[in-house]
Each structure stands twice: as structure tokens, then as C-alpha cells.
Design an enzyme around this catalytic site. Structure first.
Site, PDB file in Angstrom:
ATOM      1  N   LEU A   1       0.866  -1.170   0.000  1.00  0.00           N
ATOM      2  CA  LEU A   1       0.000   0.000   0.000  1.00  0.00           C
ATOM      3  C   LEU A   1       0.908   1.227   0.000  1.00  0.00           C
ATOM      4  CD1 LEU A   1      -2.789  -1.016   2.570  1.00  0.00           C
ATOM      5  CD2 LEU A   1      -2.992  -0.905   0.068  1.00  0.00           C
TER       6      LEU A   1
ATOM      7  N   ARG B   1       9.698  -6.221 -11.242  1.00  0.00           N
ATOM      8  CA  ARG B   1       8.523  -7.076 -11.109  1.00  0.00           C
ATOM      9  C   ARG B   1       7.327  -6.161 -10.893  1.00  0.00           C
ATOM     10  NH1 ARG B   1       4.375  -7.975  -6.907  1.00  0.00           N
ATOM     11  NH2 ARG B   1       3.550 -10.056  -7.285  1.00  0.00           N
ATOM     12  N   PHE B   2       6.321  -6.247 -11.758  1.00  0.00           N
ATOM     13  CA  PHE B   2       5.151  -5.380 -11.679  1.00  0.00           C
ATOM     14  C   PHE B   2       4.018  -6.099 -10.952  1.00  0.00           C
ATOM     15  CE2 PHE B   2       7.624  -3.562 -15.077  1.00  0.00           C
ATOM     16  CZ  PHE B   2       7.423  -2.193 -14.938  1.00  0.00           C
ATOM     17  N   ASP B   3       3.537  -5.463  -9.895  1.00  0.00           N
ATOM     18  CA  ASP B   3       2.490  -6.022  -9.043  1.00  0.00           C
ATOM     19  C   ASP B   3       1.102  -5.746  -9.630  1.00  0.00           C
ATOM     20  OD1 ASP B   3       1.596  -7.042  -6.305  1.00  0.00           O
ATOM     21  OD2 ASP B   3       0.670  -5.048  -6.313  1.00  0.00           O
TER      22      ASP B   3
ATOM     23  N   GLU C   1       2.803  -9.632 -12.620  1.00  0.00           N
ATOM     24  CA  GLU C   1       1.895 -10.523 -11.894  1.00  0.00           C
ATOM     25  C   GLU C   1       0.497 -10.373 -12.488  1.00  0.00           C
ATOM     26  OE1 GLU C   1       0.211 -11.105  -7.342  1.00  0.00           O
ATOM     27  OE2 GLU C   1       0.192  -9.170  -8.332  1.00  0.00           O
TER      28      GLU C   1
ATOM     29  N   ASP D   1       1.476  -9.895 -24.721  1.00  0.00           N
ATOM     30  CA  ASP D   1       1.437  -9.287 -26.045  1.00  0.00           C
ATOM     31  C   ASP D   1       1.110  -7.798 -25.957  1.00  0.00           C
ATOM     32  OD1 ASP D   1       1.866 -10.188 -28.762  1.00  0.00           O
ATOM     33  OD2 ASP D   1      -0.198  -9.576 -29.164  1.00  0.00           O
TER      34      ASP D   1
ATOM     35  N   LYS E   1       1.958 -30.686 -25.376  1.00  0.00           N
ATOM     36  CA  LYS E   1       2.898 -29.712 -24.810  1.00  0.00           C
ATOM     37  C   LYS E   1       2.604 -29.501 -23.330  1.00  0.00           C
ATOM     38  CE  LYS E   1       1.422 -26.598 -27.624  1.00  0.00           C
ATOM     39  NZ  LYS E   1       1.196 -25.353 -28.406  1.00  0.00           N
TER      40      LYS E   1
ATOM     41  N   GLY F   1       4.259 -23.800 -22.321  1.00  0.00           N
ATOM     42  CA  GLY F   1       3.987 -24.624 -23.491  1.00  0.00           C
ATOM     43  C   GLY F   1       3.805 -23.832 -24.763  1.00  0.00           C
TER      44      GLY F   1
ATOM     45  N   HIS G   1       4.648 -14.959  -1.666  1.00  0.00           N
ATOM     46  CA  HIS G   1       4.192 -14.340  -0.410  1.00  0.00           C
ATOM     47  C   HIS G   1       2.671 -14.313  -0.299  1.00  0.00           C
ATOM     48  CE1 HIS G   1       4.201 -11.261  -3.487  1.00  0.00           C
ATOM     49  NE2 HIS G   1       3.364 -10.548  -2.761  1.00  0.00           N
ATOM     50  N   ASP G   2       1.956 -14.405  -1.414  1.00  0.00           N
ATOM     51  CA  ASP G   2       0.494 -14.428  -1.409  1.00  0.00           C
ATOM     52  C   ASP G   2      -0.059 -15.850  -1.349  1.00  0.00           C
ATOM     53  OD1 ASP G   2      -0.103 -11.668  -1.552  1.00  0.00           O
ATOM     54  OD2 ASP G   2       0.334 -11.655  -3.695  1.00  0.00           O
TER      55      ASP G   2
END
Length: 455
Positions: free
Chosen positions: A111, A230-232, A257, A286, A321, A327, A340-341
């Protein structure tokens, strides 16, 4: 239904046990696959230009460690990370995902409030920079957790609501908040994703918002030394914005994520065919123009259902696959067992504890970019750490990579076996299996699993 929080429904009671023989499922009409934004290369280059943007994604030889858990804020976490740097490097990891770096209303960091203030419950900004620097000295890249779907305000504005950021370097006002957020009096555009109800949802269509965030990301790279991102909670805003932020700050690796709800049957059981779920993740990648990878929640969900219920026939799709993002677009898939979640003390969607090692046997030998959870490596005992580390070294010793070729040899109720790049064989499950031929030697084995290398 639209998922408004990260919490996932509890798994349904297991259906009747599947028969041991291989399951044959009727083949439905194929689901159209979106063309990848970048062309897949069969074998990534061994040598790459390390000065080029996203070179680690192009190289395809990353093994990531999530460097925290949900309770890490209760400890001197940056000091603990610093102490572990040599050991993390020795285990064979190439990068470490850090907790959110900014000032936050919640101690875990999700937050955020004043994005430029980096003194948090995990430690001070100076301590953070020391850890990042030590990791670089040991050949590890530091990945920042970027939480920009929402931002908690510092002061009240129109309507007496918390919707301004006075006294901060990003002194936004009500225009920065999506108009769908009535609790916060947003005066921006309509939201283009899922609502995060606990905080003001940021309107990324605003030029000043995007400009400020790009400058902040560049600052994290130059001032702190973060190499990757890393995008939350990326279901909350358009993938095109993630792509633009990556293009602006040019990290070495990026992952989002995109936690989407899987398909469940009327009885609550996970459906076999998760191609639509997988495709939604592909579509999001994409939208970023292929500049971001995504956590492979499809593989996570199928793998834990397969291992937990002895339904290993789930681990092959109707095309033969792997059934997850690995795949179809493996160079842009980051596999994981828990985070963590899903795990830790939150345990929203936890992998069966007695099958966690099976999961790592799978993810650390298969394509995609594997990620290991801190608790599994450091808090589950010396034997677990030894075996995870050995799996990492098997992967690196045999030059397995994000685009490695998998030949699935068995996918039955109690047995899954595969050969990867002709160099490694693996199996999980209760049934006996060994690879054909005389050219194999056991590299690692344990209860219900084994891995072989070429002699």
C-alpha cells in the site's frame, strides 16, 4: 467473475481418484493463439550483449529467488538478505526479487504512499543500497517490486477524501485517481482493469502520471542499482503501460503478476483444459509488446492440482505440450511454486507441502524462467535447501534454458516423465520409471522423484 483481490477461492474437495492408465480427453475446437509480439528463437544465444535492454530475457538462463516472505517486515530484513548474499550466489541463482522498496501504509509494502521515500519496515535506504551492491558483486541482479496500480494519499482533498499527495516529490491530486474510485473522489478516466478497493487506483492514462512514474523507475535504476523489475497487480491497468514503463527505464529483466482466475467445473474441481486461462496471460504479455514476461499462474494451478491429487495426466495439453504458458511462450513465462500471497502465512493458494519438491523437480528442469521461494530455500530445513540447490546446478550444468525443448514421455495418474533438450530426464509420481538406454546416470533422487543426466 471479476476477481477484485489477490485472494483465490479455496480448492474444492478432490473428486474420485483417477484411474492409473493414461487419460484420453476429447479434443474441443482449438483456441486461437495470439501471435507472440517477438519471435521465439529455438536456442537463445550463449553470448549476449549485456548492455542491451532485457538481455537477461533474451539470454534465457535466469534462475530467480524471491527474496522475502509475508512476515519479512518483522525482521531486520535487509541485514538478513545481506548476510545471505554469498549463499544465494553459491546456490546458483542469478537474480533476487526484493520486497517493495517504498514507504507504505502496510508494513509489507503493498500500500505504497511516498514512492521516493525508501526507509521502510525492511530497513533504511542505505541498507537497501548495500544489499543491492553486494548482490552485484556476487553476480546477482536485484529486482524491484513495482506497486503502481494504486497509491495511498498523504492528505485530504476535494470532498474531504484522501486523494492528494502534498509534500511528496510526486504531488498528485484527484486527477491521478480513476473516476471509478468513489471512495477516493477520483477525477481521472475510467479504470481499464480490476479495481483494488483498499487504495486510490492510479489513472495511467494521464500524461503527468506516466511521466512521473518513468522518472521514478529510472531513479530506482540509477540511484539504488536495481537491474530488473517485477510489476504487481497488473490486472489493474493496461499492459501497454507496463510496456511503456519498461521501454523508458530499460531493465535487464521484467515480469508481471497477471493473476487470473482459473476455470473450475460445477463441482468445484479444476477443469483439465486451461487453454483460455493460458491465453489471457499470453494476451497480456502481447499488450506489453513482448517487453515483459509473466508469472505462469497456469502452470502453478495445474501443477499443484496434479501433484496434490495424483492426477499427473494434467501435465500435458491436447497438443502434447506443457499446459501452462511454458507450453506456448516459454521465454516469457516465469514459473514458481509459491510466493508471499499463495504461500507463507497468507496461504491463499498453497502448494501441497509434501509435494513441493516434486514441483521444483518440474520447474527447475523445464523451460521458462524458474523462481524459488525464500521460505522453501531457507526455512524448510537443510535437506530441502540442498536438493533445491542441486536442481539449480543440474539446470545450469546442462545449460537448460527458458526455451528448452521438452519431450513428454509419460503423463498418467501416478507418473509424469519428460526428457529436456536430450540432456536431462526427470520423473515425478509414485510409479516406477527409468529412461530407456544406457547413457543415463542418476543426478538426484528422492521420494517420488528422480532426475538423470547423460553420462
Amino acid at each position: 467473475p471479476v476477481t477484485k483481490t489477490k485472494t483465490k477461492p479455496a480448492p474444492a474437495p478432490a473428486p474420485a481418484a483417477a484411474a492409473v492408465q493414461e487419460v484420453v480427453v476429447p479434443k474441443p475446437a482449438p483456441v486461437p493463439e495470439a501471435a507472440p509480439a517477438v519471435e521465439e528463437v529455438a536456442v537463445p544465444p550463449v553470448e549476449v550483449d549485456t548492455g542491451s535492454p532485457l538481455w537477461r530475457m533474451a539470454h534465457g538462463r535466469e534462475v530467480l529467488l524471491q527474496g522475502f516472505h509475508w512476515e519479512s517486515h518483522n525482521h531486520r530484513w535487509y541485514d538478513i538478505m545481506l548476510e545471505k548474499v554469498p549463499e544465494i550466489s553459491a546456490c546458483g541463482f542469478t537474480g533476487v526479487w526484493f520486497p517493495p522498496p517504498s514507504d507504505s501504509i502496510a508494513p509489507q509494502g503493498y500500500l505504497p504512499r511516498d514512492l521516493y521515500k525508501l526507509d521502510t519496515s525492511y530497513g533504511s535506504m542505505d541498507q537497501l543500497k548495500r544489499v543491492v551492491s553486494a548482490m552485484e558483486e556476487h553476480g546477482l541482479h536485484a529486482m524491484a517490486d513495482i506497486v503502481i496500480n494504486h497509491r495511498c494519499a498523504t492528505s485530504r482533498g476535494s470532498g474531504g477524501k484522501w486523494n492528494r499527495w502534498e509534500g511528496t516529490r510526486m504531488d498528485w491530486d484527484e486527477r491521478a485517481i480513476c473516476s471509478d474510485n468513489p471512495d477516493f473522489g477520483g477525477q481521472g478516466s475510467h479504470k481499464r482493469g480490476d479495481d483494488f478497493t483498499a487504495a486510490p487506483n492510479i489513472d495511467h492514462s494521464q500524461d503527468f502520471v506516466r511521466s512521473d512514474l518513468k522518472e521514478w523507475l529510472k531513479w530506482l535504476r540509477s540511484e539504488v542499482g536495481f537491474k530488473s523489475l517485477r510489476f504487481d497487480f497488473t490486472k489493474g491497468y493496461a499492459g501497454e503501460h507496463v510496456g511503456a514503463y519498461i521501454a523508458a527505464c530499460q531493465p535487464e529483466f521484467a515480469v508481471g503478476e497477471f493473476w487470473d482466475t482459473m476455470q473450475y467445473g460445477g463441482g468445484g474441481e479444476l477443469e483439465y483444459d486451461q487453454s483460455h486461462h493460458r491465453q489471457r496471460t499470453v494476451n497480456w504479455i502481447d499488450q506489453t509488446k513482448g517487453l515483459s514476461s509473466a508469472f505462469d499462474f497456469t502452470t502453478k494451478g495445474i501443477l499443484q492440482e496434479a501433484c496434490g491429487k495424483n492426477e499427473l495426466w494434467r501435465l500435458v495439453d491436447r497438443e502434447g505440450k506443457p499446459p501452462g504458458v511454458i507450453g506456448v511462450w516459454p521465454s516469457h513465462a516465469v514459473t514458481f511454486v509459491d510466493n508471499h500471497d499463495t504461500g507463507s502465512t497468507q496461504a491463499h493458494w498453497q502448494f501441497p507441502a509434501d509435494k513441493v519438491l516434486w514441483a521444483y523437480v518440474y520447474t527447475l528442469t523445464h523451460p521458462g524462467t524458474p523462481s524459488v521461494f525464500w521460505e522453501h530455500l531457507f526455512d524448510w530445513g537443510a535437506d530441502m535447501k540442498r536438493q533445491i540447490s542441486e536442481l539449480v546446478h543440474i539446470r545450469k550444468r546442462n545449460d537448460l534454458h527458458s526455451r528448452s525443448k521438452v519431450e513428454i514421455l509419460k503423463a498418467e495418474a501416478n507418473l509424469y516423465a519428460a526428457e529436456v533438450d536430450g540432456k536431462v530426464c526427470m520423473c515425478i509420481g509414485g510409479a516406477h520409471w527409468v529412461p530407456e538406454g544406457q547413457g543415463w546416470k542418476v543426478a538426484l533422487e528422492g521420494k517420488g522423484f528422480a532426475v538423470w543426466e547423460r553420462k
